[in-house]
Design a protein around this motif. Structure first.
Motif, short mmCIF file in Angstrom:
data_model
loop_
_atom_site.label_atom_id
_atom_site.label_comp_id
_atom_site.label_asym_id
_atom_site.label_seq_id
_atom_site.Cartn_x
_atom_site.Cartn_y
_atom_site.Cartn_z
N UNK A 183 -14.03 8.87 7.99
CA UNK A 183 -13.04 8.14 8.65
C UNK A 183 -13.12 6.64 7.87
N UNK A 184 -13.42 6.22 7.12
CA UNK A 184 -13.57 5.02 6.48
C UNK A 184 -12.68 4.75 5.29
N UNK A 185 -12.50 3.67 4.77
CA UNK A 185 -11.50 3.72 3.65
C UNK A 185 -12.28 3.18 2.56
N UNK A 186 -13.47 3.60 2.42
CA UNK A 186 -14.30 3.00 1.27
C UNK A 186 -14.27 4.03 0.01
N UNK A 187 -12.95 3.92 -0.29
CA UNK A 187 -12.67 4.92 -1.63
C UNK A 187 -11.79 3.73 -2.69
N UNK A 188 -11.60 4.11 -3.94
CA UNK A 188 -10.69 3.40 -4.59
C UNK A 188 -9.59 3.31 -4.28
N UNK A 189 -8.58 2.59 -4.68
CA UNK A 189 -7.28 2.39 -4.36
C UNK A 189 -6.54 3.78 -5.10
N UNK A 190 -7.16 4.21 -6.05
CA UNK A 190 -6.59 5.26 -6.86
C UNK A 190 -6.70 6.60 -6.13
N UNK B 21 -19.85 3.04 -10.08
CA UNK B 21 -19.62 4.08 -10.38
C UNK B 21 -20.99 5.31 -10.58
N UNK C 180 -20.48 -0.01 0.11
CA UNK C 180 -19.82 -1.07 0.74
C UNK C 180 -20.13 -1.26 2.40
N UNK D 45 -11.35 -2.44 -10.45
CA UNK D 45 -9.88 -2.00 -10.29
C UNK D 45 -9.09 -3.57 -10.12
N UNK E 253 -17.36 9.58 -14.24
CA UNK E 253 -17.72 9.67 -12.88
C UNK E 253 -16.67 9.88 -12.15
N UNK F 208 -14.08 -2.89 2.94
CA UNK F 208 -14.87 -1.98 2.30
C UNK F 208 -13.95 -1.56 0.98
N UNK F 209 -12.71 -1.49 1.26
CA UNK F 209 -11.65 -1.05 0.19
C UNK F 209 -11.76 -2.11 -0.95
N UNK G 150 -16.12 8.24 -8.49
CA UNK G 150 -16.32 7.00 -8.32
C UNK G 150 -15.60 6.03 -9.37
N UNK G 151 -15.19 6.62 -10.42
CA UNK G 151 -14.46 5.98 -11.40
C UNK G 151 -12.95 6.23 -11.11
N UNK G 152 -12.14 4.93 -10.77
CA UNK G 152 -10.79 5.23 -10.54
C UNK G 152 -9.90 5.91 -11.38
N UNK H 284 -13.58 11.17 4.37
CA UNK H 284 -14.14 11.93 5.25
C UNK H 284 -14.89 11.51 6.38
N UNK I 227 -2.60 7.66 3.82
CA UNK I 227 -2.07 6.35 4.16
C UNK I 227 -1.10 6.53 5.51
N UNK J 25 -12.25 -1.42 7.12
CA UNK J 25 -11.74 -0.56 6.14
C UNK J 25 -11.17 -1.55 5.03
N UNK K 198 0.88 -1.11 -0.04
CA UNK K 198 0.03 0.11 0.00
C UNK K 198 1.11 1.32 -0.12
N UNK L 209 -15.02 -1.83 -2.89
CA UNK L 209 -14.93 -0.59 -3.79
C UNK L 209 -13.94 -1.19 -5.01
N UNK L 210 -12.84 -1.60 -4.67
CA UNK L 210 -11.98 -1.82 -5.95
C UNK L 210 -12.59 -2.96 -7.04
#
Lengths: 327, 483
Positions: A267-274, B281, B235, B458, A176, B448-449, A179-181, A265, A281, B445, A93, B452-453
């Motif tokens: 506090x979670x990590x529910x976002x794309x790796x991008x 998305x 997620x 991804x 998008x 959920x990640x 939400x689109x990486x 925002x 991190x 986390x 990561x 998402x990926x």
């Protein structure tokens, strides 16, 4: 005329094969005044205290921390040698977040520079109301990042955001953004451009300092506007351009708030790796996993990377930047 | 002819002599003094150099049974609505000799870390239950079994065992839970009627059937969703769906268990479900643009056919009862057994708390049946004043839930809402939990990640879950529990 010049002139006049002996100017030794020194130190003490507390001590402490396993509750530090640095290197990561950060730097720094330059050139040619435009363009820089992110969450919505509405008006399909990486990093770059006013003001000040006579002389010699811009304006403002590039690169490598507010925002990590940037991190390691030693090691790695990149920029800059009066 | 300067005999003079002198003895003294001063400053600021605040236990143990006195600093509790205010008032009335100060901002790990490092922590914190085991693993909070014993509370009897499991670490209980708001399917019957779908067709027992139903009920215009057929709350509710489908996200000891074949199958199902309705998305953007709390909420605007919602959302929708046609369906496993899985918050006492006895008394008091009844009374008064629907309180305690329901939740005058409210109470019969883990938040986390990926194309479900597992394992191995 200085003493050295006088001596040189005298030597030339005598045409002697023996070079004239240069006399070193006698240094008048002033009496040391501890009162003056004390006053000086007192005047700079607010900065000194801040520098010691928030920079020197903090950095020293974080360096110590990076070689320990730190228990926050007990304050216990267990020396672990380079283990934290090894963990940083082994963590995929970290690689992902570093790559994301580098891509962001490559996208954001040139774009911000170009946009700031365009705006500065436009403002430089505005005769009336330039102060008003300057203020309006600088205002976003003063807007809190949280407020900016709240607005951009709406603007960048892939379905009914204003940015896509504008694109649609011109017949372009809107992506998008959030939400689109593939569009995550461009969305953060777009949000970052909101604060382009800071760079613009610096470049505008530099443009105002370019001697008008040079431009006029070049025009008389038949130089077109493009030639004047690239042959006169750009060299003359190159120190400022260089400064803007260096400072923006450092800021981009430390990007945190835009990414955090747009994607992490809650506090979670529910976002794309991008969207996983190095600063984000690092924050997660420190304040979600309480791995302060690892986070400190990450911070020092970033420091070294920034130092290296800045050193390269300085090397390149020394060769390409035009300094009036030479160096 | 070159000359080699004799440094012994030719001492530099003038400015050179000055700089040499600086490099000399005096400079070394200044340097030594600076280094010493800096070291002292660093040492002084070094939390490790400070005496760790002596926990009360070391001074002869905490007398949780004693009458609470002194000052009590509580962090993370915000009496911003009638329910929270009534509970706080009740607790305050029980602790007459305690000077209570509330920090109403939400619990923030960064802030708490700074407080812990400086040794100046609040006496009681209110945090997400996911965090309790992590804080316990870091020795930042204390076990409170003795607190429960002193107050005569049997935690596994008074609270749902699932909520106690959430705050149990290494065999000891570290938190006083509050709220257990399970999820169910909220069905927009108007949309179902238009599509000719019966309520009996809505079931989570068959994953493939859910994908077909979602596709049938959804509306997508040029790649942009206009209506979601089935919103599985991804997620956010991914862990629930994985447990429901026979998987698990962690072992009993808290070790991550994300990359099992069951979880891969569930994540594959999630991908199929989202792709059938326009893709993640586009769905994410669509959901971000919804007016969740307002008049144009997804049910009023027919933007959703079936949604996965925790119980609190029923309270939101009750304000728009006239505009919506609603029914609730329990989430069930493959055998048709109703399934209730929920998170919530918990109170915990920091290890360095100055007044742990008062903290214990307040936490137990604010989650007592009396406090919840006071809250139920307050909510009933509000409901009557606003001519609204009382959707009940889901407190985290079956005792308090039942007491409030019997006292205040009855015929609401809306047949559809009575059915919805009743469904949420019914699913409480089978409460489930993810369990506690020293890296619980990290596991959540990472999961959920991974979702998402995968949904964003991804990664594949296998790769995403393998990476999530590796990431969580790295965190686990660095934790006290895993090392």
């Amino acid at each position: 005329m200085s003493a050295a010049h006088t001596v040189r002139a005298a030597a030339e006049l005598t045409d002697s094969p023996q070079p004239a002996r240069r006399r070193r100017p006698r240094k008048v030794r002033e009496k040391y005044s501890w009162r003056e020194s004390l006053a000086g130190y007192l005047f700079i003490s607010p900065w000194l205290i801040g520098f010691l507390t928030f920079t020197v001590i903090s950095m020293t402490w974080s360096l110590v921390l990076s070689f320990t396993d730190y228990n926050l509750a007990t304050g216990r530090q267990t020396p672990v040698g380079f283990e934290n640095y090894a963990l940083v290197v082994e963590d995929p990561k970290v690689v992902t977040s570093l790559l994301n950060t580098f891509v962001f730097v490559v996208l954001s720094v040139p774009l911000e520079l170009v946009l700031a330059m365009v705006l500065a050139l436009l403002l430089n040619n505005v005769r009336r109301g330039s102060g008003l435009f300057r203020t309006l363009l600088y205002l976003p820089k003063m807007t809190p990042a949280v407020a900016t992110a709240a607005v951009f969450l709406l603007l960048l919505n892939g379905n009914d955001g204003a940015i896509n509405a504008v694109l649609e008006f011109f017949g372009l399909p809107g992506p998008q953004w959030l939400s689109d990486p593939d569009w995550v990093k461009p969305s953060i770059v777009v949000m970052g451009l909101w604060g382009v006013g800071g760079s613009m003001v610096l470049l505008l000040a530099a443009l105002r300092n370019v001697p008008r006579e040079l431009q006029e002389a070049a025009a008389v010699d038949g130089a077109g506007s493009a030639a004047r811009f690239f042959r006169i304006t750009v060299p003359m403002i190159s120190p400022t351009v260089f400064f803007v590039v260096v400072v923006n690169t450092i800021a981009a490598l430390q990007v945190f708030d835009q990414a955090y507010l747009l994607f992490y925002r809650d506090g979670n990590s529910n976002a794309p790796d991008a969207a996983l940037f190095y600063g984000v991190y690092l924050f997660q390691q420190a304040f979600q996993q309480f791995n302060f030693g690892l986070a400190a090691a990450m911070a020092w790695l970033l420091f070294v990377i920034i130092l290296g990149i800045t050193a390269v920029q300085m090397l390149v800059g020394n060769r390409t930047v035009h300094y009036e009066g030479g160096r | 002819m070159s000359q080699t300067p004799n440094h012994r005999t030719e001492q530099p003079r003038g400015p050179v002599a000055f700089s040499t002198a600086l490099r000399g003895r005096r400079h070394r003294r200044v340097l030594a003094a600076s280094v010493l001063g800096l070291s002292l400053l660093v040492a002084a600021c070094n939390p490790a150099a400070q005496q760790a605040p002596a926990p009360a236990e070391e001074e002869g143990g905490i007398d949780f049974a004693a009458a609470p006195t002194g000052a009590l600093a509580i962090s993370g509790y915000n009496p911003s609505d009638d329910v929270a205010q009534a509970r706080a008032d009740h607790a305050e009335s029980q602790l007459a000799d305690v000077d209570i100060k509330l920090d109403t901002t939400s619990f923030d790990t960064q802030k708490f870390a700074a407080q812990a490092a400086s040794g100046d922590v609040p006496d009681l914190i209110r945090a997400d239950r996911n965090l309790i085991a992590t804080l316990a693993d870091q020795e930042l909070i204390m076990p409170i079994d003795e607190c429960y014993a002193a107050k005569g509370v049997q935690p596994r009897e008074y609270f749902y065992p699932a909520t106690i499991d959430d705050v149990t670490y290494d065999g000891a209980v570290y938190g006083v839970p509050e709220f257990f708001q399970p999820s169910a399917l909220l069905v927009n019957t108007r949309v179902l009627d238009e599509a000719g779908v019966g309520l009996d067709e809505v079931s989570t027992a068959d994953p493939a059937a859910m994908v077909s139903l979602a596709e049938r009920l959804s509306e997508v215009d040029g790649g942009t969703p206009k209506r979601l057929g089935f919103d599985a709350d991804l997620p956010g509710s991914a862990a629930m769906w994985m447990v429901l489908r026979g998987g698990k996200v962690q072992e009993a000891d808290g070790r991550p268990a994300l990359d099992s074949p069951e979880n891969v199958a569930t994540l594959t199902w999630m991908k199929e479900l989202m792709d059938a309705q326009g893709g993640y998305p586009a769905i994410k953007s669509f959901k971000d643009s919804q007016d969740v709390f307002g008049e144009e909420n997804p049910y009023s605007a027919d933007e959703v056919a079936i949604g996965t919602w925790a119980q609190w959302y029923v309270n939101v929708l009750s304000d728009y009862a006239e505009d919506i046609e609603l029914a609730a369906v329990p989430i069930t496993d493959a055998t048709g057994q109703p399934f209730a899985m929920a998170g919530g918050s918990a109170f915990a006492i920091p290890a360095a708390a100055a007044n742990p006895a008062a903290a214990c008394a307040w936490a137990v008091s604010v989650t007592s049946q009396e406090a919840w009844m006071a809250a139920g009374d307050a909510r009933a008064a509000t409901v009557e004043e606003e001519d609204a629907i009382n959707t009940g309180l889901f407190t985290g305690s079956p005792v308090a839930d039942q007491a409030v329901r019997e006292a205040h939740v009855g015929d609401s005058g809306s047949e559809q809402f009575d059915q919805v409210i009743s469904t949420y109470y019914d699913v409480l019969a089978n409460p489930r939990t993810r369990g506690a883990s020293a890296v619980g938040e990290q596991i959540g986390n990472d999961l959920e990640n991974a979702v998402i990926v995968t949904l964003s194309d991804e990664s594949t479900p296998e790769e995403a879950l393998a990476e999530a597992q590796a990431s969580s394992m790295r965190a686990w191995e660095q934790s006290r529990a895993g090392s």
